[in-house]
Design an enzyme around this catalytic site. Structure first.
Site, mmCIF file in Angstrom:
data_model
loop_
_atom_site.group_PDB
_atom_site.id
_atom_site.type_symbol
_atom_site.label_atom_id
_atom_site.label_comp_id
_atom_site.label_asym_id
_atom_site.label_seq_id
_atom_site.Cartn_x
_atom_site.Cartn_y
_atom_site.Cartn_z
ATOM 1 N N GLU A 185 1.923 -0.604 -4.895
ATOM 2 C CA GLU A 185 1.037 0.483 -5.292
ATOM 3 C C GLU A 185 1.918 1.741 -5.349
ATOM 4 O OE1 GLU A 185 -2.990 2.900 -3.991
ATOM 5 O OE2 GLU A 185 -1.415 2.523 -2.552
ATOM 6 N N ASP A 198 0.833 -1.199 0.000
ATOM 7 C CA ASP A 198 0.000 0.000 0.000
ATOM 8 C C ASP A 198 0.877 1.262 0.000
ATOM 9 O OD1 ASP A 198 -2.781 0.992 0.316
ATOM 10 O OD2 ASP A 198 -2.037 1.811 2.192
#
Ligand code: NOJ
Length: 539
Positions: free
Chosen positions: A273, A205
């Site tokens: 990401e 993330d």
């Protein structure tokens, strides 16, 4: 699953699928998707041809950002299951040759994490330095001008100790201080814990924002006339400053490299990401393969239907190297079908883009429901749950992309026997897995044929990509003996097929699968196909 080439990593021969767990399948009737529900639905994914799952966060969490606010990295949220359910899922997936990635959230924890509970207790606590704390500015306001992705300042004042803490997302998500070596050590242990348990790696993330510029200096303000009007899943406040000190900072790649060394001990995958759209910027993180193995390319997730921009985006891998994961939807943005015009038009265009990305290195990734051609679900403002929606009065919301998976045409959609946590979204019978299973013209049938074609033709997964048509309306590239073609224009185009004869291995429409083409063919508007050289039968 086709045999893996000895020279390529295991993920190269797979197709990924993002499971947004709260909305996938609920086994216990509490209205929230869970691990047991997913395990019971694995045959749907195996039948689709998926070989790799990425699960949104599974950990204990107050759910201020639906799991992206982690209170314990080494356990499972009771609403989603138990550690034993993780083991059962991994075993059941392995039995179907499906690997499972968890979502690692290293930029921030939840305010409910014991580290933060200690940190906010007093300034002398050893955990204080796990987070970014600063004195108020002279006027008592936040220490710098940074803004939160969800709106408002990126700082919240903590009464107990009289300082502000930093949060690039919600106030319930305090940012970790990665200048503190103890934080890095904690995460080394977290990675190893899950890899030892048999997980195949992590989606990471906000992998581009974890390290901040020393001293946390102010960032330039973007003049109002230059700010984007299409907010794309972020607040207006986020777009009001130029993010030159809170993303893409020196030291990030070294941090990725630290995790890479751990992952490589387990032959595990790190999929980042890295929300930076410039291929040249992405290349700095990927090209030498000392950091993350792969990163998502988000150009297609951000785009509306822009046929003239497609080829440039699809060629990003020429700059980054073959280390991209191809996505056109996620839980963070409006679904591709909606962005491309909705209804049958949106479905047609999304399938075209899926075909174009199906043979690009390294990994195509579907977002749950993409195989059904879903558009955004309907969510009334009063039912919205997204922290972004709660802070923008519903003007910005990621909830429409997160409504429950429609399995069957019945109350609860076969997703739950209870009350779903988000509205069902106004799905129709034709949207459901049950209806599409038996309809050869459904998006589900087309995606199955597309992924089966990728699995059956090694050329689509190996070797160099060579673009042979990059000017709209005709986009085309070769990979080995295969050619992927798409007509992105609004009228039919002639398909020049020089040299050999070709067999149609997959077609979204227009061309007949199995047909032999010689000399040329016509491709209907907004249709795509995968062709294979038919040398053997060429005179
Ligand atoms: C990216 C995740 O995909 C998104 O859902 C989340 O809100 C932010 N990171 C913060 O963790």
């Amino acid at each position: 699953m086709a045999a893996t080439s000895p020279h390529l990593p295991w993920w190269n021969d797979r197709v990924g699928y993002q499971v947004y767990l709260p909305s996938f399948a609920d086994a216990d009737g509490d209205g929230w998707g869970d691990l047991a529900g997913l395990t019971a639905r694995l045959d749907h994914l195996a039948g689709l041809g998926v070989g790799l799952l990425w699960l949104s966060p599974i950990h204990p969490s107050p759910m201020a950002d639906h799991g992206y606010d982690v209170a314990d990295y080494l356990d499972v949220h009771p609403r989603l299951g138990t550690l034993a359910d993780v083991d059962r899922l991994v075993a059941a997936a392995e039995a179907r040759d499906i690997k499972v990635l968890l979502d690692l959230v290293p930029n921030h924890t939840s305010i409910a994490h014991p580290w933060f509970a200690r940190a906010r207790r007093d300034r002398e606590d050893p955990y204080r330095d796990y987070y970014h704390w600063r004195d108020p500015a002279p006027d008592g306001g936040p220490p710098n001008n940074w803004t939160s992705v969800f709106g408002g300042p990126a700082w919240t004042f903590d009464e107990t100790t009289g300082q502000y803490y930093l949060h690039l997302f919600a106030p319930e998500q305090p940012d970790l201080n990665w200048d503190n070596p103890a934080v890095a050590e904690e995460f080394d242990a977290i990675l190893r814990f899950w890899l030892e348990r048999g997980l195949a790696g992590f989606r990471i993330d906000v992998a581009h924002r974890i390290i901040k510029a020393p001293g946390l200096p102010d960032q330039p303000v973007v003049p109002p006339e230059l700010r984007p009007t299409d907010h794309s899943g972020r607040s207006a406040d986020h777009h009001a400053i130029e993010h030159i000190h809170d993303e893409d900072q020196p030291g990030l790649k070294e941090l990725h490299g630290r995790w890479r060394r751990i992952a490589d001990d387990y032959d595990a995958l790190l999929l980042g990401e890295i929300y930076l759209l410039e291929p040249a910027t992405l290349a700095r993180y990927l090209a030498d393969q000392r950091g993350l193995h792969l990163a998502f390319f988000f150009g297609l997730v951000e785009a509306r239907w822009q046929p003239e921009a497609l080829a440039t985006m699809l060629r990003a891998g020429e700059v980054t190297g073959p280390h991209l994961a191809w996505v056109q939807s996620s839980h963070d943005r409006s679904r591709a079908v909606t962005r491309y015009g909705g209804g049958a038009t949106g479905r047609r265009r999304a399938l075209l883009v899926a075909t174009l990305t199906a043979a690009l290195p390294a990994l195509p990734v579907l977002y749950q429901g993409e195989e059904l051609g879903l558009d955004d679900g309907e969510v009334p403002v009063e039912a919205m749950q997204d922290p972004l929606a709660l802070r923008s009065g519903g003007a910005l919301s990621r909830d429409p992309a997160r409504t429950p998976m429609p399995w069957r045409d019945e109350p609860g959609l076969g997703f739950t026997s209870g009350q779903p946590w988000l509205p069902e979204g106004g799905r129709r019978r034709g949207d459901t897995v049950e209806a599409q299973e038996t309809d050869p013209a459904s998006p589900l049938a087309a995606h199955r044929r597309l992924l089966a074609t990728r699995a059956s033709l090694a050329d689509l997964r190996h070797g160099e990509v060579r673009w042979v048509g990059e000017a709209p309306p005709l986009l085309a590239y070769d990979r080995g003996q295969a050619r992927v073609v798409a007509n992105v224009g609004s009228s039919p185009v002639a398909l020049p097929l020089e040299g050999s004869a070709w067999r149609v291995a997959f077609a979204t429409g227009g061309l007949a699968e199995g047909a032999r083409l010689e000399g040329g063919a016509e491709l209907a508007s907004e249709q795509a196909a995968i062709l294979v050289r038919d040398e053997a039968q060429t005179p």
